[in-house]
Design an enzyme around this catalytic site. Structure first.
Site: not given
Ligand code: PGA
Length: 236
Positions: A9, A86, A155, A197, A218-219
């Site tokens: 991101k 996304h 997602e 997540s 993501g995170g």
């Molecule tokens: P997240 O994000 O793992 O931080 O939940 C996933 C994504 O948005 O692709």
């Protein structure tokens, strides 16, 4: 072989990404690692144990579109995957179904694999299949060819960045519904990923999902130590 896609991101400074990349060379995996950093950082990634992806692409081909980056330009930089649609782009940046369709098409025309993100909000859970089919249909209809190259990332929007994850049974059921829907309507088999997540704590459980082709992270992908734990757990 699973696909482990890291979506950075809009995070990390130049210094942070340089130290991240430095540590990446030590990572070993028999799975396919794809890193999607911010555009300006592509050139810092020079290892051969991973592949590069982008977080977005222009829906236009070439020309006077200030700020945009085309699929052809991405391809010329060696980008192999692109995240399209996304939920953050759909909601915060008001990206329309038509724009997403065009972006998928641009990727396919330029031999880039689109990772099409689909998912329902908490309020839409009761009509999840309606939402998912609408997002698939608008992207898949009227494509020239090569639909089988599209990867679907399921997602659930309520799961992104929240720490909330559907049960294994729910993910299995949804991924299999997606595969069947695409097979029935477009006669192709598409790979499906789960995202939302995913972290070093829940990956041992998420690993149990039958017929899953990989994960969009993501995170947790921003912290290389935690990402390494995920990679290691998926190795065994
Ligand atoms: P997240 O994000 O793992 O931080 O939940 C996933 C994504 O948005 O692709």
């Amino acid at each position: 072989m699973k696909l482990i896609v890291s979506n950075h991101k809009m995070n990390l400074t130049k210094e942070e990404i340089l130290s991240y990349v430095k540590e990446l060379s030590a990572i070993k995996s028999s799975n396919k690692l794809v890193f999607c950093p911010s555009y300006p950082y592509f050139t810092f990634f020079d290892g051969n144990n991973y592949i590069l992806g982008s977080q977005d692409v222009s829906d236009q081909e070439v020309g006077a579109y200030t700020g945009e980056v085309s699929a052809k330009q991405l391809k010329s930089l060696g980008i192999e995957y692109t995240i399209v649609g996304h939920s953050e782009r759909r909601t915060i940046l008001n990206e329309s179904l038509e724009t997403i369709h065009k972006k998928v098409n641009r990727c396919l025309e330029n031999d880039i694999i689109p990772i099409l993100c689909i998912g329902e909000t908490k309020e839409e859970i009761h009509k999840k299949e309606e939402i998912l089919s609408m997002e698939i249909k608008s992207a898949f209809d009227n494509l020239n060819d090569n639909r089988e190259n599209i990867i679907i990332a399921y997602e659930p929007i309520w799961s992104i960045g929240t720490g909330l994850v559907p049960t294994i049974e729910e993910i299995e059921k949804t991924l299999s519904w997606i595969k069947n829907y695409i097979k029935e309507h477009y006669q192709v088999e598409c790979k499906t990923l789960y995202g939302g997540s995913v972290n070093e704590e829940n990956i041992s459980n998420l690993k149990k999902v039958q017929d899953i082709d990989g994960y969009l992270i993501g995170g947790t992908s921003l912290k290389l130590n935690n990402l390494k734990r995920i990679i290691d757990i998926l190795e065994v």
